[in-house]
Enzyme design. Structure first.
Site, PDB file in Angstrom:
ATOM      1  N   HIS A   1     -56.250  38.276 -67.178  1.00 53.59           N
ATOM      2  CA  HIS A   1     -54.962  38.539 -66.522  1.00 53.59           C
ATOM      3  C   HIS A   1     -53.981  39.215 -67.473  1.00 53.59           C
ATOM      4  O   HIS A   1     -52.769  39.197 -67.231  1.00 53.59           O
ATOM      5  CB  HIS A   1     -54.342  37.234 -66.034  1.00 53.59           C
ATOM      6  CG  HIS A   1     -55.250  36.404 -65.192  1.00 53.59           C
ATOM      7  ND1 HIS A   1     -55.818  36.887 -64.043  1.00 53.59           N
ATOM      8  CD2 HIS A   1     -55.707  35.128 -65.333  1.00 53.59           C
ATOM      9  CE1 HIS A   1     -56.579  35.944 -63.502  1.00 53.59           C
ATOM     10  NE2 HIS A   1     -56.536  34.876 -64.271  1.00 53.59           N
TER      11      HIS A   1
ATOM     12  N   HIS B   1     -58.088  36.123 -59.218  1.00 52.69           N
ATOM     13  CA  HIS B   1     -59.457  35.932 -59.706  1.00 52.69           C
ATOM     14  C   HIS B   1     -60.440  36.595 -58.764  1.00 52.69           C
ATOM     15  O   HIS B   1     -61.620  36.254 -58.740  1.00 52.69           O
ATOM     16  CB  HIS B   1     -59.788  34.446 -59.812  1.00 52.69           C
ATOM     17  CG  HIS B   1     -58.807  33.678 -60.618  1.00 52.69           C
ATOM     18  ND1 HIS B   1     -57.740  33.029 -60.057  1.00 52.69           N
ATOM     19  CD2 HIS B   1     -58.706  33.503 -61.951  1.00 52.69           C
ATOM     20  CE1 HIS B   1     -57.022  32.455 -61.021  1.00 52.69           C
ATOM     21  NE2 HIS B   1     -57.578  32.736 -62.168  1.00 52.69           N
TER      22      HIS B   1
END
Lengths: 332, 332
Positions: B57, B220
């Site tokens: 991320h 995700h």
């Protein structure tokens, strides 16, 4: 295939410039007609700095407009030079009475249009100096009357150093000399694992086999000078570093400024792994990275690839590099 | 297929953390064993701030370590929570004697491991408060005992506001209250045009037809709540904005903080076009964007998509947002 988040592709550049300006309302202003971005509060009593070129390389150039860096950035269509008229108006907008340094990446169209604009702006009593950035080692053919090396990520270094010098009150000739010296010492090598896709197109500019890497690729999707076998991050880093080290004749004890640059589709985990590898490779050779940037600064749409730029760094350059800067894409 | 610029994928996270640290030698330090990044000069006499979670991320979270934001960021493997032991050591490292606020995105593994670490750290006399970030409107099922909304880009807001409050000397309870208030008011919607690809894999996490958009996608690669027809940038922006506006009950005269976030494979031209569209859509509704960030801050590898985060902004929050910050990914 890649789809793009755009409205009419014809409107992409003006809409993106407007979006950038709206997102930095205290920092930037937009000249809609001639598609250039200026500082919201124009500087006074300093040498002006204008840069620009084709779009698709963001955050270059408009992301570097602000205190300590550019005064004006002018945008062409994707991968196309702004017109001479655009550059003329942008150059005039950059002038605060002490002349304007034009920072130009070495591409035929850009050089031509900035040169014409520089000549015509003289009629309006705007004195100009052009600094040509030609750092791309892959295009160093050694041919004296060829097009020369392309300009790529070293542009960020030249814009930063010139910006700091201008902010500190240097003269037109001094700022230009600092830019030329940086451009003369910085070299870049790039590679791609996949090409970028033009907004509105569905297919990338070129395709590679799964075991191929395009070495020496350009930021407009120009093909490289070699196709070499795919390898791991350490190996890819070495591929870029070796020719740079030879060209710059780096020796034990040297200090360099390094840019590990993503070409658009490279994610931070990948860039940081390459940064690590570069640090270790250079440390093994006794060369230390005194300053560095790691990120996607000079891109080619969503090209998946990296470039490494190295410049031996002297004290004056380090001082200019460290000077405060406040732009959308670079702030310290 | 996508190939990755990595060495052994098992080594990716530690190598990337080392690369980040080496690229910010004056700002960051790395704790190799427990894979967390700290400030090079730990702060004294302030509430500590620790965050973290799975990797992939970036620049979240380690990119937000520095003055005015986090003290420590701890990294799990790609899309996997750090262990309770890692979080424990990171939490202890963040303590300067006035307690530690843990900023945690709402995922089962992260919440569990931060909670365990918070409880155990009490044995070492480290007082902790957890702030849960759960801004993802797409996962708002209204079920009271469900997993709740996921945590996404509002994490940047919570980390920034808590960081400013801690730096200004606020107490543990005050910093936590500021974080909870921000988390309670910020909401995010995301969409993807293509999924990200795990380092070392060759195929993306999911595939879409050419005319499909995944609306409400997670960071995700969690599937969205709808597949909707592809449309232009203005239309895509409206898709994200409409549920946010309804949820936040935005009215004429309101001021918001907005984040236009790229999910990894979205280039700046696209982000700036969406930023423009968001400004115009909100202006039409009489809502003004008082502060904004446009860039790729909370990503999902190379996912091609965007998220929009909105939070109604009050004066105290604006003041905390504007306070100086100096981290790799956010500086002003």
């Amino acid at each position: 295939m890649r789809r793009s988040i755009v409205n009419d592709p014809e409107d992409l550049v003006p809409e993106a410039l407007e979006g950038l300006m709206l997102s930095h309302p205290l920092m930037l202003d937009l000249h809609e007609e001639h598609r250039f971005i200026t500082r919201r509060r124009p500087a006074t009593d300093k040498v002006g700095l204008v840069s620009g070129g084709g779009s698709g390389h963001e955050p270059l150039h408009a992301g570097f407009v602000g205190t300590g860096m550019l005064d004006v950035a002018v945008a062409g269509a994707v991968f196309a030079s702004p017109t001479a008229l655009q550059v003329l108006e942008a150059t005039k907008a950059a002038d605060a009475g002490r002349g304007v340094v034009q920072i130009v990446k070495n591409y035929t169209g850009d050089v031509l249009n900035f040169r014409i604009a520089g000549e015509i702006s003289g009629d309006d009593a705007v004195e100009t100096e052009m600094v040509l950035v030609d750092d791309d080692l892959a295009t160093d053919t050694g041919v004296a009357d060829g097009p020369g090396r392309r300009g790529t990520a070293a542009t960020v270094i030249v814009e930063k150093l010139c910006g700091a010098a201008a902010e500190a009150g240097a003269s037109l000739q001094e700022v230009a000399a600092i830019g030329r010296r940086a451009a003369g010492r910085a070299r870049t090598m790039s590679l791609a694992l996949s090409a970028g896709t033009h907004p509105g197109d569905s297919e990338p500019q070129f395709t590679l086999e799964d075991d191929e890497v395009e070495l020496g690729v350009g930021i407009h999707g120009e093909r490289g000078r070699d196709r070499v076998p795919f390898r791991d991050a350490d190996g890819l880093t070495e591929l870029l570093l070796e020719p740079l080290r030879a060209e710059l004749a780096l020796h034990r004890g040297d200090e360099v400024l390094a840019i590990v640059n993503g070409l658009g589709g490279t994610y931070p985990l990948e860039l940081n792994v390459v940064a690590r590898s570069l640090h270790h490779h250079l440390a093994d050779a006794g060369v230390s990275i005194a300053r560095s940037l790691v990120g996607s600064f000079v891109t080619s749409l969503d090209m998946h690839g990296i470039s490494i730029t190295l410049m031996p760094l002297d004290d004056e350059q380090a001082r200019l590099w460290d000077a405060p800067v406040r732009t959308p894409a670079l702030t310290w």
